[in-house]
Design a protein around this motif. Structure first.
Motif, mmCIF file in Angstrom:
data_model
loop_
_atom_site.group_PDB
_atom_site.id
_atom_site.type_symbol
_atom_site.label_atom_id
_atom_site.label_comp_id
_atom_site.label_asym_id
_atom_site.label_seq_id
_atom_site.Cartn_x
_atom_site.Cartn_y
_atom_site.Cartn_z
ATOM 1 N N GLY A 166 0.809 -1.221 0.000
ATOM 2 C CA GLY A 166 0.000 0.000 0.000
ATOM 3 C C GLY A 166 0.837 1.264 0.000
ATOM 4 N N GLN A 167 2.093 1.162 0.420
ATOM 5 C CA GLN A 167 2.992 2.317 0.437
ATOM 6 C C GLN A 167 3.812 2.429 -0.844
ATOM 7 N N PHE A 168 3.640 1.493 -1.778
ATOM 8 C CA PHE A 168 4.393 1.513 -3.032
ATOM 9 C C PHE A 168 3.866 2.603 -3.957
ATOM 10 N N SER A 169 4.744 3.099 -4.819
ATOM 11 C CA SER A 169 4.311 3.992 -5.891
ATOM 12 C C SER A 169 3.608 3.171 -6.966
ATOM 13 N N SER A 170 2.956 3.857 -7.904
ATOM 14 C CA SER A 170 2.259 3.146 -8.982
ATOM 15 C C SER A 170 3.232 2.302 -9.799
ATOM 16 N N GLY A 171 4.422 2.851 -10.060
ATOM 17 C CA GLY A 171 5.418 2.108 -10.825
ATOM 18 C C GLY A 171 5.883 0.857 -10.105
ATOM 19 N N MET A 172 6.048 0.947 -8.788
ATOM 20 C CA MET A 172 6.472 -0.221 -8.006
ATOM 21 C C MET A 172 5.379 -1.288 -7.999
ATOM 22 N N LYS A 173 4.128 -0.867 -7.924
ATOM 23 C CA LYS A 173 3.030 -1.832 -7.954
ATOM 24 C C LYS A 173 2.960 -2.543 -9.302
ATOM 25 N N GLN A 174 3.188 -1.786 -10.377
ATOM 26 C CA GLN A 174 3.185 -2.405 -11.695
ATOM 27 C C GLN A 174 4.307 -3.430 -11.813
ATOM 28 N N ARG A 175 5.471 -3.104 -11.279
ATOM 29 C CA ARG A 175 6.594 -4.047 -11.335
ATOM 30 C C ARG A 175 6.322 -5.283 -10.478
ATOM 31 N N LEU A 176 5.611 -5.100 -9.371
ATOM 32 C CA LEU A 176 5.272 -6.245 -8.528
ATOM 33 C C LEU A 176 4.278 -7.168 -9.240
ATOM 34 N N LEU A 177 3.355 -6.588 -9.997
ATOM 35 C CA LEU A 177 2.429 -7.395 -10.780
ATOM 36 C C LEU A 177 3.186 -8.249 -11.799
ATOM 37 N N ALA A 203 7.460 4.951 -16.264
ATOM 38 C CA ALA A 203 7.123 4.212 -17.473
ATOM 39 C C ALA A 203 8.382 3.757 -18.203
ATOM 40 N N ARG A 204 9.361 4.640 -18.294
ATOM 41 C CA ARG A 204 10.600 4.273 -18.978
ATOM 42 C C ARG A 204 11.339 3.168 -18.230
ATOM 43 N N ALA A 205 11.373 3.262 -16.900
ATOM 44 C CA ALA A 205 12.036 2.229 -16.108
ATOM 45 C C ALA A 205 11.345 0.877 -16.281
ATOM 46 N N LEU A 206 10.012 0.887 -16.335
ATOM 47 C CA LEU A 206 9.271 -0.359 -16.490
ATOM 48 C C LEU A 206 9.515 -0.963 -17.871
ATOM 49 N N ARG A 207 9.564 -0.122 -18.915
ATOM 50 C CA ARG A 207 9.847 -0.630 -20.267
ATOM 51 C C ARG A 207 11.227 -1.269 -20.328
ATOM 52 N N THR A 208 12.193 -0.672 -19.644
ATOM 53 C CA THR A 208 13.543 -1.227 -19.631
ATOM 54 C C THR A 208 13.563 -2.604 -18.987
ATOM 55 N N VAL A 209 12.838 -2.751 -17.873
ATOM 56 C CA VAL A 209 12.751 -4.051 -17.202
ATOM 57 C C VAL A 209 12.133 -5.084 -18.126
ATOM 58 N N LEU A 210 11.058 -4.695 -18.813
ATOM 59 C CA LEU A 210 10.343 -5.633 -19.676
ATOM 60 C C LEU A 210 11.201 -6.092 -20.846
ATOM 61 N N LYS A 211 11.869 -5.151 -21.492
ATOM 62 C CA LYS A 211 12.613 -5.507 -22.701
ATOM 63 C C LYS A 211 13.944 -6.172 -22.376
ATOM 64 N N ASP A 212 14.708 -5.580 -21.460
ATOM 65 C CA ASP A 212 16.061 -6.080 -21.204
ATOM 66 C C ASP A 212 16.085 -7.301 -20.294
#
Length: 356
Positions: A166-177, A203-212
């Motif tokens: 619940g204390q995560f940012s939106s980006g952190m929650k997306q990465r946890l999913l 968004a850019r950090a999440l795209r990097t995780v997904l692709k790389d």
């Protein structure tokens, strides 16, 4: 002389390299009616066509983009692949398994990720969230700890400690999913607008995780549904463009971007830059030069088309610098999704007329 493989062997080799195969998919949904409409015409049904004869393939290990506006059919297509709904006709295969007849096998191959933070347990930390789903996924107890540590490291959440979700940012929650999906070690990962609602940096950090990390590092086939043309062209290997349930075109992202975005650029120069750009236009290095505005601080904003891609843009910028033109900014212009779809449709109609 190189021996050619027999047709049957070649077909098997091609099939083995395909992660997702769609063949003539069609799907429609009944429209909701008011009570007055039902009483007036109880046996009449109206339908909305969600998918119309959609066919294409996705290679294994590919980062593939489904690009289209809301209502294009992206989510319907994902639900068919995830075995949540059945197509009216056509066939969908995931690593050779039929999404209608071999549901259990398909679900072992593929995991969908929907941008829905509510499915997380907000009072638990990242580790506890993943441990819960590891049990549901049937991860062996002997592997559970190492697998959770691995996926948390992949998405950059290994050091969150006891911080609750619940204390995560939106980006952190997306990465946890995404980490939760990776627990099942899927061979195909479906992502339905994973960067929706995220700030540009997240968004850019999440795209990097997904692709790389996920696609390249894990060897996972990633299918990304988005309405962001810039995201699709900059991140994906290949892109399919959908509109109103119909497939408009598929191809390499770089080629589609070059073919349909006009390679337009915007440049901020001082007043003397206009004459230099006119000289470049006269020599054919730039096309359709026009002035759009003059900023309060004296910079003139010019727009132009540069056929030839980034190499041509680099040459034009070098030419401006060699002419002692002051350049504050030089950037490509992004075409809107509506304009992109319109251009693809125009190109398709022109091709049909030329073939007639």
């Amino acid at each position: 002389m190189v021996a050619l493989a027999p047709p049957v062997a070649a077909a098997r080799e091609t099939a083995a390299s395909v992660a997702v195969s769609l063949e003539g998919l069609n799907k429609r949904f009944a429209l909701r009616r008011t009570w007055a409409q039902i009483l007036k015409s109880p046996f009449t049904h109206n339908y909305a066509q969600a998918l119309t004869d959609v066919s294409f393939t996705i290679e294994r290990g590919e980062f593939f983009g489904l690009l289209g506006p809301n209502g294009a059919g992206k989510t319907t297509l994902f639900k068919i692949l995830a075995t949540l709904i059945i197509p009216d006709s056509g066939r969908a295969l995931v690593n050779g398994f039929d999404c209608v007849r071999q549901v259990r096998e398909v679900r072992r191959q593929l995991v969908p990720v929907v941008a829905d933070e509510r499915s997380l347990r907000w009072r638990l930390d990242a580790w506890e969230n993943l441990r819960l789903y590891a049990v549901l996924y049937g991860v062996p107890k002997a592997e559970m700890k190492s697998r959770i540590e691995h996926v948390l490291d992949v998405v950059g959440l290994a050091n969150t400690g006891t911080k609750t979700t619940g204390q995560f940012s939106s980006g952190m929650k997306q990465r946890l999913l995404i980490a939760r999906a990776l627990l099942a070690r899927p061979r195909v990962l479906l992502l339905d607008e994973p960067t929706r609602g995220l700030d540009p940096l997240s968004a850019r950090a999440l795209r990097t995780v997904l692709k790389d990390d996920v696609c390249r590092g894990q060897g996972c086939t990633v299918v990304l549904a988005t309405h962001n043309a810039e995201e699709a062209f900059n991140v994906c290997d290949r892109v399919a463009i959908l509109d109103r349930g119909r497939l408009l075109t598929t191809g390499r992202a770089s080629r589609l971007a070059e073919a349909f975005t006009d390679e337009r650029y915007r440049v901020w120069v001082r007043a003397t830059g206009r004459a230099a750009l006119d000289e470049l236009a006269a020599s054919g290095q730039v096309l359709d030069v026009r002035q759009t505005s003059v900023e309060d601080d004296g910079w003139t904003v010019m727009e132009m088309r540069l056929p030839g891609g980034p190499s041509a843009a680099a040459r034009v910028l070098a030419s401006l610098v060699s002419r002692h033109v002051e350049v504050a900014r030089f950037e490509p212009m992004q075409v809107s999704l509506a304009e992109l779809i319109e251009r693809v449709q125009q190109s398709s109609r022109a091709q049909e007329q030329s073939n007639a």
